[in-house]
Motif scaffolding. Sequence first.
Motif, PDB file in Angstrom:
ATOM      1  N   ALA A   9       0.832  -1.210   0.000  1.00  0.00           N
ATOM      2  CA  ALA A   9       0.000   0.000   0.000  1.00  0.00           C
ATOM      3  C   ALA A   9       0.864   1.258   0.000  1.00  0.00           C
ATOM      4  CB  ALA A   9      -0.930  -0.016   1.201  1.00  0.00           C
ATOM      5  N   GLN A  10       1.957   1.231   0.753  1.00  0.00           N
ATOM      6  CA  GLN A  10       2.865   2.379   0.813  1.00  0.00           C
ATOM      7  C   GLN A  10       3.473   2.655  -0.558  1.00  0.00           C
ATOM      8  OE1 GLN A  10       6.188   1.828   3.473  1.00  0.00           O
ATOM      9  NE2 GLN A  10       7.192   3.701   2.832  1.00  0.00           N
ATOM     10  N   ILE A  11       3.907   1.610  -1.240  1.00  0.00           N
ATOM     11  CA  ILE A  11       4.511   1.776  -2.562  1.00  0.00           C
ATOM     12  C   ILE A  11       3.480   2.298  -3.553  1.00  0.00           C
ATOM     13  CG2 ILE A  11       5.526   0.545  -4.518  1.00  0.00           C
ATOM     14  CD1 ILE A  11       6.893  -1.274  -2.412  1.00  0.00           C
ATOM     15  N   LEU A  12       2.290   1.717  -3.548  1.00  0.00           N
ATOM     16  CA  LEU A  12       1.257   2.138  -4.493  1.00  0.00           C
ATOM     17  C   LEU A  12       0.781   3.566  -4.233  1.00  0.00           C
ATOM     18  CD1 LEU A  12      -0.920  -1.060  -4.970  1.00  0.00           C
ATOM     19  CD2 LEU A  12       0.810  -0.110  -6.508  1.00  0.00           C
ATOM     20  N   SER A  13       0.816   4.007  -2.981  1.00  0.00           N
ATOM     21  CA  SER A  13       0.373   5.363  -2.664  1.00  0.00           C
ATOM     22  C   SER A  13       1.347   6.413  -3.198  1.00  0.00           C
ATOM     23  CB  SER A  13       0.211   5.541  -1.155  1.00  0.00           C
ATOM     24  OG  SER A  13       1.470   5.660  -0.522  1.00  0.00           O
ATOM     25  N   GLY A  14       2.639   6.066  -3.243  1.00  0.00           N
ATOM     26  CA  GLY A  14       3.645   6.999  -3.735  1.00  0.00           C
ATOM     27  C   GLY A  14       3.953   8.138  -2.794  1.00  0.00           C
ATOM     28  N   LYS A  15       3.495   8.049  -1.551  1.00  0.00           N
ATOM     29  CA  LYS A  15       3.666   9.154  -0.609  1.00  0.00           C
ATOM     30  C   LYS A  15       5.016   9.163   0.101  1.00  0.00           C
ATOM     31  CE  LYS A  15      -1.236   9.686   0.248  1.00  0.00           C
ATOM     32  NZ  LYS A  15      -2.314   9.619   1.213  1.00  0.00           N
ATOM     33  N   SER A  16       5.670   8.014   0.189  1.00  0.00           N
ATOM     34  CA  SER A  16       6.937   7.987   0.933  1.00  0.00           C
ATOM     35  C   SER A  16       7.951   7.065   0.260  1.00  0.00           C
ATOM     36  CB  SER A  16       6.689   7.562   2.377  1.00  0.00           C
ATOM     37  OG  SER A  16       6.047   6.302   2.416  1.00  0.00           O
ATOM     38  N   ASP A  17       8.240   7.343  -1.007  1.00  0.00           N
ATOM     39  CA  ASP A  17       9.191   6.517  -1.766  1.00  0.00           C
ATOM     40  C   ASP A  17      10.582   6.505  -1.144  1.00  0.00           C
ATOM     41  OD1 ASP A  17       7.174   5.946  -3.527  1.00  0.00           O
ATOM     42  OD2 ASP A  17       7.902   7.278  -5.110  1.00  0.00           O
ATOM     43  N   ALA A  18      10.952   7.571  -0.476  1.00  0.00           N
ATOM     44  CA  ALA A  18      12.289   7.665   0.115  1.00  0.00           C
ATOM     45  C   ALA A  18      12.415   6.843   1.396  1.00  0.00           C
ATOM     46  CB  ALA A  18      12.639   9.123   0.400  1.00  0.00           C
ATOM     47  N   ASN A  19      11.308   6.328   1.916  1.00  0.00           N
ATOM     48  CA  ASN A  19      11.338   5.600   3.184  1.00  0.00           C
ATOM     49  C   ASN A  19      11.073   4.103   3.042  1.00  0.00           C
ATOM     50  OD1 ASN A  19      11.923   7.849   4.789  1.00  0.00           O
ATOM     51  ND2 ASN A  19       9.793   8.480   4.726  1.00  0.00           N
ATOM     52  N   VAL A  20      11.304   3.558   1.875  1.00  0.00           N
ATOM     53  CA  VAL A  20      11.095   2.126   1.664  1.00  0.00           C
ATOM     54  C   VAL A  20      12.426   1.404   1.904  1.00  0.00           C
ATOM     55  CG1 VAL A  20      10.470   0.348  -0.012  1.00  0.00           C
ATOM     56  CG2 VAL A  20       9.240   2.519   0.016  1.00  0.00           C
ATOM     57  N   ARG A  21      12.405   0.449   2.801  1.00  0.00           N
ATOM     58  CA  ARG A  21      13.624  -0.302   3.108  1.00  0.00           C
ATOM     59  C   ARG A  21      13.969  -1.239   1.948  1.00  0.00           C
ATOM     60  NH1 ARG A  21      15.457   0.381   8.023  1.00  0.00           N
ATOM     61  NH2 ARG A  21      14.091   1.086   9.671  1.00  0.00           N
ATOM     62  N   GLN A  70       9.951   2.922 -10.090  1.00  0.00           N
ATOM     63  CA  GLN A  70       9.953   1.943 -11.186  1.00  0.00           C
ATOM     64  C   GLN A  70       9.177   0.692 -10.788  1.00  0.00           C
ATOM     65  OE1 GLN A  70      14.149   1.427 -11.915  1.00  0.00           O
ATOM     66  NE2 GLN A  70      14.235   3.140 -13.360  1.00  0.00           N
ATOM     67  N   VAL A  71       9.383   0.222  -9.564  1.00  0.00           N
ATOM     68  CA  VAL A  71       8.657  -0.960  -9.085  1.00  0.00           C
ATOM     69  C   VAL A  71       7.161  -0.655  -9.031  1.00  0.00           C
ATOM     70  CG1 VAL A  71       8.281  -2.478  -7.094  1.00  0.00           C
ATOM     71  CG2 VAL A  71      10.619  -1.964  -7.856  1.00  0.00           C
ATOM     72  N   ARG A  72       6.775   0.536  -8.551  1.00  0.00           N
ATOM     73  CA  ARG A  72       5.368   0.910  -8.499  1.00  0.00           C
ATOM     74  C   ARG A  72       4.753   0.863  -9.906  1.00  0.00           C
ATOM     75  NH1 ARG A  72       5.423   5.048  -5.553  1.00  0.00           N
ATOM     76  NH2 ARG A  72       5.973   6.570  -7.137  1.00  0.00           N
ATOM     77  N   ASN A  73       5.457   1.393 -10.896  1.00  0.00           N
ATOM     78  CA  ASN A  73       4.950   1.389 -12.260  1.00  0.00           C
ATOM     79  C   ASN A  73       4.737  -0.038 -12.771  1.00  0.00           C
ATOM     80  OD1 ASN A  73       4.910   4.171 -12.368  1.00  0.00           O
ATOM     81  ND2 ASN A  73       6.948   4.329 -13.266  1.00  0.00           N
ATOM     82  N   ILE A  74       5.636  -0.948 -12.432  1.00  0.00           N
ATOM     83  CA  ILE A  74       5.502  -2.354 -12.833  1.00  0.00           C
ATOM     84  C   ILE A  74       4.299  -2.986 -12.138  1.00  0.00           C
ATOM     85  CG2 ILE A  74       6.592  -4.638 -12.693  1.00  0.00           C
ATOM     86  CD1 ILE A  74       9.302  -3.115 -13.035  1.00  0.00           C
ATOM     87  N   LEU A  75       4.158  -2.733 -10.825  1.00  0.00           N
ATOM     88  CA  LEU A  75       3.032  -3.290 -10.075  1.00  0.00           C
ATOM     89  C   LEU A  75       1.697  -2.844 -10.674  1.00  0.00           C
ATOM     90  CD1 LEU A  75       4.261  -2.791  -6.382  1.00  0.00           C
ATOM     91  CD2 LEU A  75       4.351  -4.878  -7.751  1.00  0.00           C
ATOM     92  N   GLN A  76       1.632  -1.574 -11.033  1.00  0.00           N
ATOM     93  CA  GLN A  76       0.394  -1.032 -11.591  1.00  0.00           C
ATOM     94  C   GLN A  76       0.150  -1.529 -13.011  1.00  0.00           C
ATOM     95  OE1 GLN A  76       1.225   3.151 -10.966  1.00  0.00           O
ATOM     96  NE2 GLN A  76       0.031   3.184  -9.075  1.00  0.00           N
ATOM     97  N   LYS A  77       1.171  -1.519 -13.833  1.00  0.00           N
ATOM     98  CA  LYS A  77       1.031  -1.908 -15.243  1.00  0.00           C
ATOM     99  C   LYS A  77       0.555  -3.349 -15.382  1.00  0.00           C
ATOM    100  CE  LYS A  77       3.630  -2.317 -19.566  1.00  0.00           C
ATOM    101  NZ  LYS A  77       4.927  -2.045 -20.212  1.00  0.00           N
ATOM    102  N   TYR A  78       1.145  -4.254 -14.589  1.00  0.00           N
ATOM    103  CA  TYR A  78       0.833  -5.677 -14.699  1.00  0.00           C
ATOM    104  C   TYR A  78      -0.171  -6.140 -13.644  1.00  0.00           C
ATOM    105  CZ  TYR A  78       4.681  -5.690 -17.976  1.00  0.00           C
ATOM    106  OH  TYR A  78       5.499  -5.429 -19.050  1.00  0.00           O
ATOM    107  N   ARG A  79      -0.675  -5.196 -12.844  1.00  0.00           N
ATOM    108  CA  ARG A  79      -1.660  -5.491 -11.803  1.00  0.00           C
ATOM    109  C   ARG A  79      -1.172  -6.620 -10.886  1.00  0.00           C
ATOM    110  NH1 ARG A  79      -5.683  -2.600 -13.050  1.00  0.00           N
ATOM    111  NH2 ARG A  79      -7.803  -3.267 -13.263  1.00  0.00           N
ATOM    112  N   LEU A  80       0.087  -6.522 -10.484  1.00  0.00           N
ATOM    113  CA  LEU A  80       0.669  -7.538  -9.599  1.00  0.00           C
ATOM    114  C   LEU A  80       0.179  -7.338  -8.183  1.00  0.00           C
ATOM    115  CD1 LEU A  80       4.330  -7.564 -10.931  1.00  0.00           C
ATOM    116  CD2 LEU A  80       2.515  -9.188 -11.446  1.00  0.00           C
ATOM    117  N   GLY A  81      -0.022  -8.418  -7.484  1.00  0.00           N
ATOM    118  CA  GLY A  81      -0.442  -8.364  -6.097  1.00  0.00           C
ATOM    119  C   GLY A  81      -1.922  -8.210  -5.900  1.00  0.00           C
ATOM    120  N   GLU A  82      -2.666  -8.098  -6.998  1.00  0.00           N
ATOM    121  CA  GLU A  82      -4.129  -8.009  -6.863  1.00  0.00           C
ATOM    122  C   GLU A  82      -4.701  -9.409  -6.776  1.00  0.00           C
ATOM    123  OE1 GLU A  82      -5.745  -5.722 -10.063  1.00  0.00           O
ATOM    124  OE2 GLU A  82      -4.729  -3.905  -9.441  1.00  0.00           O
TER     125      GLU A  82
END
Length: 83
Positions: A9-21, A70-82
Amino acid sequence: MSKSEKLFAQILSGKSDANVRFEELRQLLLNLGFEERIKGSHHSFRKAGIEEKPNLQRDDDKAKTYQVRQVRNILQKYRLGEN
């Protein structure tokens, strides 16, 4: 909500890209079925049916911001994790 669901959810929201471990993002890709290849500091991922091949590098213990995008764009494009 599990830890991996929160990260997703954090990655898809795009609100805190700098805080992803880095390790959490790496584990997310592995859980989604990506194969990892490590060459030096570069962790390359690939998966059948996915054209893009995300490449991750550490920035201390975090993933680099542009790589999270880049990972967020892949998740959205291919609808991964849905479900």
